[in-house]
Design an enzyme around this catalytic site. Structure first.
Site, PDB file in Angstrom:
ATOM      1  N   ARG A  19      53.372  99.862  22.244  1.00 55.75           N
ATOM      2  CA  ARG A  19      54.326 100.770  23.262  1.00 55.75           C
ATOM      3  C   ARG A  19      54.645 102.163  22.656  1.00 55.75           C
ATOM      4  O   ARG A  19      54.416 101.990  21.471  1.00 55.75           O
ATOM      5  CB  ARG A  19      55.836 100.181  23.479  1.00 55.75           C
ATOM      6  N   HIS A  44      46.242  99.889   5.467  1.00 50.20           N
ATOM      7  CA  HIS A  44      44.938  99.990   5.705  1.00 50.20           C
ATOM      8  C   HIS A  44      44.779 101.095   6.908  1.00 50.20           C
ATOM      9  O   HIS A  44      44.500 100.484   8.002  1.00 50.20           O
ATOM     10  CB  HIS A  44      43.955  98.578   5.969  1.00 50.20           C
ATOM     11  N   GLU A  76      44.374 100.616   1.342  1.00 50.29           N
ATOM     12  CA  GLU A  76      42.935 100.180   1.231  1.00 50.29           C
ATOM     13  C   GLU A  76      42.254 101.071   2.334  1.00 50.29           C
ATOM     14  O   GLU A  76      42.915 101.183   3.276  1.00 50.29           O
ATOM     15  CB  GLU A  76      43.103  98.715   1.432  1.00 50.29           C
ATOM     16  N   HIS A 198      42.979  88.001   2.372  1.00 49.90           N
ATOM     17  CA  HIS A 198      42.555  87.713   3.642  1.00 49.90           C
ATOM     18  C   HIS A 198      43.037  86.354   4.169  1.00 49.90           C
ATOM     19  O   HIS A 198      42.353  85.193   3.504  1.00 49.90           O
ATOM     20  CB  HIS A 198      41.022  88.049   3.885  1.00 49.90           C
TER      21      HIS A 198
END
Length: 246
Positions: A19, A44, A76, A198
């Site tokens: 939004r 990132h 990153e 990750h």
């Protein structure tokens, strides 16, 4: 000492960007994470600003400097000139360089250190010359880690996506843990500190830190944000810190 937790704010930013509104607040939830004990914040920024916006970086830098000076800012991304300009403007404590195409959905592989060393070497030197610690995203195979060390990297961040994908397959998880442990040992032997990131969760972190006790830092965003929708940021950060303690 347990690995430090850096909370990745990208998923929060992506939710905000659904939004044209200022909430959920990236800096507000970053503040809550730091107040709950997180050691740092990670972002990132991508060229299309589909989650983290370039304007967020100054706000996060100010948050850390003004309220949590002991915390670290980790930025990153792929080291394009535009990215490097952003990094030099906001001076994070750590820069994590990733090899992915800036337009892909998420980072999904590490650097080919053998073929990219000449590309990375001047970039690493440039960042370290500005006083930033440099971590290079790495597949857990130890190939070329000696080149990463030779070009001046301080750390490697082990890509743990394949490990995270084994959440319903204990045998596969054991195989991935073997790979990660072997890679971490190789990095440590070369004098590289080891980060990881990750698809890490409160469920798979204890086994990881048991196998890699020298782990310096984990950067976690998606799983942590998903848990925070259920438990809230303070409780979730506390749960992840407990998981890192093994």
């Amino acid at each position: 000492m347990p690995a430090k937790l850096s909370v990745n704010l990208n998923a929060i930013a992506m939710l905000r960007n659904r939004r044209d509104l200022p909430w959920p607040s990236v800096t507000g939830l970053g503040r809550a994470a730091l107040a709950a004990g997180a050691a740092g914040l990670t972002v990132h920024p991508r060229p299309d600003q589909r989650h983290i916006r370039f304007s967020d970086l100054g706000d996060i830098r100010a948050l850390i400097d003004d309220e949590y000076p002991q915390a670290e800012f980790n930025i990153e991304g792929f080291p394009s000139e535009a990215f490097l300009d952003l990094v030099e403007k906001h001076e994070p404590e750590q820069v994590t360089l990733v090899p992915d195409d800036p337009m892909q959905a998420t980072s999904d592989h590490g650097w080919d250190f053998m073929s990219k060393a000449d590309f990375l070497a001047p970039i690493v030197a440039r960042l370290k010359g500005r006083g930033m610690r440099v971590s290079l995203f790495a597949d857990p195979d130890s190939l070329g880690y000696e080149r990463a060390k030779a070009i001046g990297a301080d750390r490697v961040e082990l890509y743990t996506g394949p490990y995270g994908a084994t959440h319903d397959d204990p045998a596969a998880a054991a195989r991935e843990l073997d790979r990660l442990e072997k890679a971490a040992r190789a990095a440590t032997a070369l004098g590289l500190a080891v980060n990881a990131g990750h698809d890490l969760t409160v469920d798979n972190l204890p086994a990881l830190v048991k196998r890699i006790p020298q782990l310096a830092e984990v950067s976690i965003g998606h799983g942590l944000t998903a848990d925070a929708l259920m438990y809230g940021i303070p409780v979730t950060v506390s749960r992840y810190i407990t998981a890192l303690a093994g």
